[in-house]
Design an enzyme around this catalytic site. Structure first.
Site, mmCIF file in Angstrom:
data_model
loop_
_atom_site.group_PDB
_atom_site.id
_atom_site.type_symbol
_atom_site.label_atom_id
_atom_site.label_comp_id
_atom_site.label_asym_id
_atom_site.label_seq_id
_atom_site.Cartn_x
_atom_site.Cartn_y
_atom_site.Cartn_z
ATOM 1 N N GLY A 232 54.943 -24.429 10.031
ATOM 2 C CA GLY A 232 54.968 -25.755 9.630
ATOM 3 C C GLY A 232 53.824 -26.433 8.972
ATOM 4 N N SER A 233 53.675 -27.692 9.082
ATOM 5 C CA SER A 233 52.597 -28.267 8.474
ATOM 6 C C SER A 233 51.166 -28.021 9.212
ATOM 7 C CB SER A 233 52.724 -29.661 8.167
ATOM 8 O OG SER A 233 52.880 -30.429 9.366
ATOM 9 N N SER A 234 50.127 -28.351 8.850
ATOM 10 C CA SER A 234 48.970 -28.034 9.655
ATOM 11 C C SER A 234 49.040 -29.291 10.537
ATOM 12 C CB SER A 234 47.701 -28.319 8.606
ATOM 13 O OG SER A 234 47.349 -27.105 8.027
ATOM 14 N N VAL A 236 51.342 -31.090 11.997
ATOM 15 C CA VAL A 236 52.340 -30.898 13.214
ATOM 16 C C VAL A 236 51.896 -29.787 14.082
ATOM 17 C CG1 VAL A 236 54.544 -30.251 13.831
ATOM 18 C CG2 VAL A 236 54.200 -31.919 12.262
ATOM 19 N N GLY A 237 51.417 -28.778 13.317
ATOM 20 C CA GLY A 237 50.730 -27.516 14.074
ATOM 21 C C GLY A 237 49.583 -27.984 14.963
ATOM 22 N N GLU A 254 51.278 -20.512 12.054
ATOM 23 C CA GLU A 254 51.460 -20.390 10.304
ATOM 24 C C GLU A 254 51.578 -21.595 9.924
ATOM 25 O OE1 GLU A 254 50.781 -17.746 9.137
ATOM 26 O OE2 GLU A 254 51.132 -15.929 10.718
#
Length: 501
Positions: A232-234, A236-237, A254
């Site tokens: 997902g997005s940086s 949320v990651g 990722e």
């Protein structure tokens, strides 16, 4: 849903019905949450039941010999092969990517199954020379237990394959949370996997959930899940990583990409233009490996740009299921709004729209493929706009191009077009690209499963699929073994040997 509607008849061939329960828990289909788009989401109660069953199954599955685990994955691959066309069509219909890409995504999982079957006989440890006499030192690899997999809408099933195929042959159970906006793919994939497990009378080694953020948060917090793979997005990651780290779990991330293609003055321009088009427009710019920045040597800048603008006019935008379509819709109306906001920010920071830049007024979330001339120092260039928007900029030297490539927070994929060996070796070396994927004379997208997939910096540092990525799904034990000489055995048996030294 209307199964009688032309073009939807294949749903029943992959196990979908008018109303689909969104959880596969302990070998049965259930869900106690609200109905969303004819898929009933799972609840936290469903999640807890599933994890309890999965925890018990892990005790059995990790003791099954690895080649026999590989046989189960082989059967899953065969089940997917039998429904390749139907699943590929469903991916295109629900996600929005063109049909060849939808079929290609499912084929990638099949390829991962084949890869994992071979890997099941090669989970080798090492024998390490010991500095002590009459000692041996070895490495043992054992399963983690349960691997959590949280996937995104842009590759709603391929990323599951990268993780689950490897995790299963490594002796782990898998808990999968599919993307909330692609629940039918989650259900259809799970039905095929479940059929294989039920045929082999296996316990709950695979559990899946259609659900929202509450399921994802539960997975991140759950100490029963030693490894959480998140795509997902940086933004949320980072939150997932912080939550998992608080309990000393492991993360495989990722995240966002902001990938550049560099075209040197000696490049094959026709090859470069075709590659740039595929990398920038494919999947409507919604791949993590999409080319978002194009760096052109100043001596060929206008020549490349003119050819690129010409091929952009030939891109057919429309129904992703129709032959000849190259650009389908963005995934959701929110994606379209983000495109519009992004174009406004680009203009405010001095970007010049060379082609595209507008929403296509029609049913669906269609936008024009867009090329923007802009400075590499503009703030908007440092961010990932998940849409078919390509930033183009000039450079004078290889060193300058490498610095621009490396100047963004993300570090997933990169590519250079050149014929010069000295440029290639500089590009792939320690002073070249800082990305996890470093290509030469091919696009930034289209990675093969045999190599480890992933990136550096804000892309997360995770590696999935091939090479030695399997080691992330296992725990390593270093085994020190003192070799007893034959004459010492009587002493040991008589309990007279001093074992404290």
């Amino acid at each position: 849903m209307g199964f009688a509607r032309k073009g939807y008849e294949f749903f029943s061939e992959i196990g979908l019905s008018e109303l689909n329960l969104g959880c596969y828990v302990n070998g049965t289909w259930k869900a106690r949450g609200p109905a969303i788009a004819e898929v009933v989401e799972g609840s936290i109660e469903d999640y807890e039941e599933g994890l309890q069953a999965c925890s018990e199954a892990a005790k059995i599955w990790m003791q099954v010999p690895a080649p026999k685990r590989g046989e189960i994955v082989r059967q899953i691959g065969d089940a997917l092969r039998a429904k390749l066309q139907q699943l590929g069509r469903l991916v295109s219909l629900e996600m929005g990517k063109i049909l060849p890409e939808g079929i290609g995504e499912v084929q990638e999982i099949i390829d991962m199954c084949d890869f994992a079957v071979g890997l099941s006989r090669q989970l080798n440890g090492s024998i390490i020379p010991s500095e002590r006499p009459n000692h041996a030192m070895l490495e043992m690899w054992n399963p983690l237990g349960i691997v959590g997999v949280i996937t995104a809408f842009n590759f709603p099933c391929a990323v599951l394959g990268w993780n689950a195929c490897i995790a299963l042959v490594c002796g782990n159970c898998v808990v999968w949370k599919g993307a909330p906006t692609t629940p039918l793919i989650t259900v259809a994939m799970t039905k095929l996997v479940a059929g294989v497990l039920e045929k082999n009378n296996l316990p709950a080694i695979f559990t899946s959930f259609c659900g929202g953020a509450d399921i994802g948060q539960a997975m991140a917090k759950d100490t029963r899940i030693p490894l959480v793979s998140f795509t997902g997005s940086s933004k949320v990651g980072l939150m997932v990583q912080q939550t998992v780290n608080q309990r000393f779990g492991k993360c495989l991330l990722e995240l966002s990409g902001n990938n550049a293609i560099i075209v040197m003055d000696d490049a094959d321009i026709q090859l470069a233009v075709r590659s740039i088009l595929f990398a920038a427009v494919g999947t409507a710019g919604q791949r993590c490996t999409t080319c978002r920045r194009l760096l052109l040597h100043e001596s060929i800048y206008h020549k490349v740009l003119d050819q690129l603008l010409d091929v952009y006019q030939q891109v057919k935008v429309g129904d992703p299921l129709e032959n000849g379509t190259l650009l389908g819709p963005l995934h959701t109306s929110e994606s379209r709004k983000n495109f519009e906001k992004g174009i406004e920010i680009i203009k405010s920071q001095g970007g010049k729209i060379l082609t595209g830049g507008s929403v296509i007024e029609s049913e669906g979330n269609f936008v024009q493929p867009t090329i923007v001339e802009i400075s590499s120092k503009a703030d908007v260039v440092k961010e990932e706009l998940f849409a078919p928007v390509l930033y183009v900029m000039k450079f004078q030297t290889l060193q300058e191009a490498i610095e621009i490539n490396n100047s963004v927070p993300q570090g997933l994929s990169s590519s250079i077009f050149t014929r010069k060996p000295e440029v290639i070796f500089r590009w792939i070396g320690p002073r070249g690209s800082d990305c996890g994927i470093v290509n030469v004379n091919i696009p930034t997208n289209g990675a093969e499963i045999g190599g480890a997939f992933g990136g550096e910096k804000a892309t997360g540092g995770g590696r999935e699929a091939g090479s030695d990525s399997w080691k992330q799904y296992m725990r390593r034990s270093t085994w020190h073994h003192g070799i007893l000489r034959a004459k010492l055995w009587p002493q040991l048996l008589c309990s007279k040997l001093d074992l404290t030294t």
